[in-house]
Scaffold this motif. Sequence first.
Motif, short mmCIF file in Angstrom:
data_model
loop_
_atom_site.label_atom_id
_atom_site.label_comp_id
_atom_site.label_asym_id
_atom_site.label_seq_id
_atom_site.Cartn_x
_atom_site.Cartn_y
_atom_site.Cartn_z
N THR A 97 27.82 -30.35 -83.77
CA THR A 97 26.50 -29.84 -84.14
C THR A 97 25.53 -31.02 -84.10
N PHE A 98 24.38 -30.81 -83.47
CA PHE A 98 23.46 -31.90 -83.20
C PHE A 98 22.08 -31.64 -83.79
N LEU A 99 21.47 -32.72 -84.25
CA LEU A 99 20.09 -32.67 -84.71
C LEU A 99 19.17 -32.65 -83.50
N PRO A 100 18.22 -31.71 -83.42
CA PRO A 100 17.30 -31.70 -82.28
C PRO A 100 16.60 -33.05 -82.15
N ILE A 101 16.46 -33.54 -80.94
CA ILE A 101 15.91 -34.88 -80.74
C ILE A 101 14.49 -34.99 -81.26
N ARG A 102 13.79 -33.88 -81.36
CA ARG A 102 12.43 -33.92 -81.91
C ARG A 102 12.44 -34.46 -83.34
N LYS A 103 13.48 -34.12 -84.10
CA LYS A 103 13.59 -34.61 -85.48
C LYS A 103 13.79 -36.12 -85.50
N VAL A 104 14.54 -36.64 -84.54
CA VAL A 104 14.77 -38.08 -84.46
C VAL A 104 13.47 -38.77 -84.10
N ILE A 105 12.74 -38.23 -83.14
CA ILE A 105 11.46 -38.81 -82.73
C ILE A 105 10.48 -38.84 -83.89
N ILE A 123 25.53 -38.29 -78.42
CA ILE A 123 24.26 -37.72 -77.98
C ILE A 123 24.51 -36.51 -77.09
N LEU A 124 23.56 -35.57 -77.13
CA LEU A 124 23.66 -34.34 -76.36
C LEU A 124 22.59 -34.33 -75.28
N LEU A 125 23.02 -34.02 -74.05
CA LEU A 125 22.13 -34.06 -72.89
C LEU A 125 22.06 -32.70 -72.23
N ASN A 126 20.91 -32.42 -71.59
CA ASN A 126 20.87 -31.28 -70.68
C ASN A 126 21.27 -31.75 -69.29
N LEU A 127 21.32 -30.85 -68.34
CA LEU A 127 21.79 -31.22 -67.01
C LEU A 127 20.76 -32.00 -66.21
N ARG A 128 19.57 -32.20 -66.75
CA ARG A 128 18.58 -33.08 -66.13
C ARG A 128 18.74 -34.52 -66.63
N GLY A 129 19.69 -34.72 -67.54
CA GLY A 129 19.92 -36.05 -68.07
C GLY A 129 18.98 -36.43 -69.20
N GLU A 130 18.32 -35.46 -69.80
CA GLU A 130 17.41 -35.73 -70.91
C GLU A 130 18.15 -35.54 -72.23
N VAL A 131 17.85 -36.40 -73.20
CA VAL A 131 18.48 -36.28 -74.52
C VAL A 131 17.83 -35.13 -75.27
N ILE A 132 18.64 -34.19 -75.73
CA ILE A 132 18.11 -33.06 -76.48
C ILE A 132 18.63 -33.01 -77.92
N GLY A 133 19.69 -33.78 -78.21
CA GLY A 133 20.24 -33.75 -79.57
C GLY A 133 21.00 -35.02 -79.91
N PHE A 134 21.19 -35.23 -81.21
CA PHE A 134 21.85 -36.43 -81.70
C PHE A 134 22.69 -36.05 -82.90
N ASN A 135 23.94 -36.49 -82.93
CA ASN A 135 24.83 -36.15 -84.04
C ASN A 135 24.57 -37.04 -85.24
N THR A 136 24.36 -36.44 -86.40
CA THR A 136 24.06 -37.20 -87.61
C THR A 136 24.91 -36.69 -88.77
N GLY A 137 24.83 -37.41 -89.87
CA GLY A 137 25.57 -37.05 -91.06
C GLY A 137 25.03 -35.85 -91.80
N ALA A 138 23.92 -35.29 -91.31
CA ALA A 138 23.32 -34.14 -91.99
C ALA A 138 24.20 -32.89 -91.91
N PHE A 139 25.18 -32.91 -91.00
CA PHE A 139 26.00 -31.72 -90.79
C PHE A 139 27.41 -31.87 -91.32
N GLY A 140 27.59 -32.79 -92.24
CA GLY A 140 28.86 -32.93 -92.93
C GLY A 140 30.04 -33.22 -92.05
N GLY A 141 29.84 -34.02 -91.02
CA GLY A 141 30.94 -34.40 -90.15
C GLY A 141 31.22 -33.42 -89.03
N ASN A 142 30.40 -32.38 -88.89
CA ASN A 142 30.56 -31.45 -87.77
C ASN A 142 30.01 -32.10 -86.51
#
Length: 227
Positions: free
Chosen positions: A218-226, A196-215
């Motif tokens: 690179t993170f999926l914006p958390i809005r997409k997960v929501i 998971i990717l966080l900003n310095l406020r401790g909020e989740v902003i991204g999540f690593n998924t298989g959509a990026f071919g193992g990169n």
Amino acid sequence: PQNQSASVVTKETIVVKADDLVIEAIEKNLTSVVRIRETTGEGRASFAGLGLVVSRDGLLAADISVAYRKSDSLGNSIAESYQALFPDGRIFPLNISYSDQNAGLIFFQVLLQDKEKGVYRFVMPQFSTDELKLGQAVVALSGDDTNAVSTGIISNLVEKALQKPTDSSTTTPQGSKELVAIKTDIRATELVSGSILLNLRGEVIGFNTGAFGGNRNTFLPIRKVIE
């Protein structure tokens, strides 16, 4: 006037160190990240990826690569069993609820016994869908057996143009774009599936998924997960 006492205002400057922000960001999210394990008939369990609590009733988001990893000679997926190891040491079985191949996401439902329903508390993190900036400092929470932390910056924000709406009543501005990927300069080898990717406020902003071919960096914006 001389008979009025002078008022002295003292301003205190509080210096917040970047290290403190990183530590606080991690501590805010430790209870929301679980380790998903694949189990075998012999009772063995192997790490498959990280899962993120996304609802108070025990729904977990994960990289789709943690599931459907085995197939028969005809290419059909073989059913697997999964469990979640929570930070407090509790282990719960999981059921697959939903998957989205395009987003590279899979969602698991934690299975509780009747006596645990309404008693065991799932802790959701704080999400942020605020606008992101190039060069913004970020923190990645990862690790297979134990928690691992990596820091870096946002190196690229990948956007795509929104399609024009077919409904004339929809007022989507022309030229609008949506964020589809957050690239960082964090070393991919330091990350695991579902980091998971966080900003310095401790909020989740991204999540690593298989959509990026193992990169992994690179993170999926958390809005997409929501969504």
